[in-house]
Motif scaffolding. Sequence first.
Motif, PDB file in Angstrom:
ATOM      1  N   ASP A  50     -83.286  49.582   7.262  1.00  0.00           N
ATOM      2  CA  ASP A  50     -82.965  48.463   8.149  1.00  0.00           C
ATOM      3  C   ASP A  50     -82.934  47.152   7.366  1.00  0.00           C
ATOM      4  OD1 ASP A  50     -85.602  47.661   7.832  1.00  0.00           O
ATOM      5  OD2 ASP A  50     -86.243  48.374   9.797  1.00  0.00           O
ATOM      6  N   GLN A  51     -82.694  46.050   8.060  1.00  0.00           N
ATOM      7  CA  GLN A  51     -82.529  44.760   7.402  1.00  0.00           C
ATOM      8  C   GLN A  51     -83.797  44.282   6.708  1.00  0.00           C
ATOM      9  OE1 GLN A  51     -81.176  42.789  10.870  1.00  0.00           O
ATOM     10  NE2 GLN A  51     -79.017  43.191  10.455  1.00  0.00           N
ATOM     11  N   SER A  52     -84.952  44.748   7.178  1.00  0.00           N
ATOM     12  CA  SER A  52     -86.207  44.344   6.531  1.00  0.00           C
ATOM     13  C   SER A  52     -86.523  45.202   5.306  1.00  0.00           C
ATOM     14  CB  SER A  52     -87.356  44.433   7.539  1.00  0.00           C
ATOM     15  OG  SER A  52     -87.614  45.797   7.859  1.00  0.00           O
ATOM     16  N   GLY A  53     -85.707  46.238   5.065  1.00  0.00           N
ATOM     17  CA  GLY A  53     -85.927  47.108   3.918  1.00  0.00           C
ATOM     18  C   GLY A  53     -86.757  48.339   4.239  1.00  0.00           C
ATOM     19  N   ALA A  54     -87.132  48.500   5.505  1.00  0.00           N
ATOM     20  CA  ALA A  54     -87.923  49.669   5.904  1.00  0.00           C
ATOM     21  C   ALA A  54     -87.015  50.883   6.084  1.00  0.00           C
ATOM     22  CB  ALA A  54     -88.664  49.380   7.207  1.00  0.00           C
TER      23      ALA A  54
END
Length: 160
Positions: A50-54
């Motif tokens: 996802d956009q947060s890198g998760a």
Amino acid sequence: MFTDFMFILCSQIGLGSHQWLFTVSGRENAAPLICLRHDVDGLLWQPTVDQSGAMTLSHVTTFNAFGYVQASKQQRKFSLAPHDNSYVIISENSRHVYLYRQSSPVSTPLRNRKTGQTVKEVAKQQVITLETNDTILGVVAASDKIFIATQSQLFMIKVS
């Protein structure tokens, strides 16, 4: 590269308790789908970031009882599925390829003889026997065809 990717997945999401069965090539610029054994079934997962890198896994489909079936194939060499996930294949080292189709609705009512329950869907299994004892070198699955390369021949099986 792929080994590092699998290590990251296992360490961040905790897949260590589920047996890896096979992978399916993903869409362009997407990670491959991963089929893991959950109890007796094979569950196909799509890893995404996802956009947060998760890293997350999204369930795509279930191959009912495939984990159980694959465990029974002692001579298996390849396991794979086409992009549409309509079936899954287990190839032995030579001669035999097993095709397991997803459940599909039956046109006429079926009844289980022992329990009396009405069956609405049936999953089919087919055995493909090659006319050679050559070692199977590779298998490719498309939605309507299976290509099997041996040491001396290339087989194309139409899947309808």
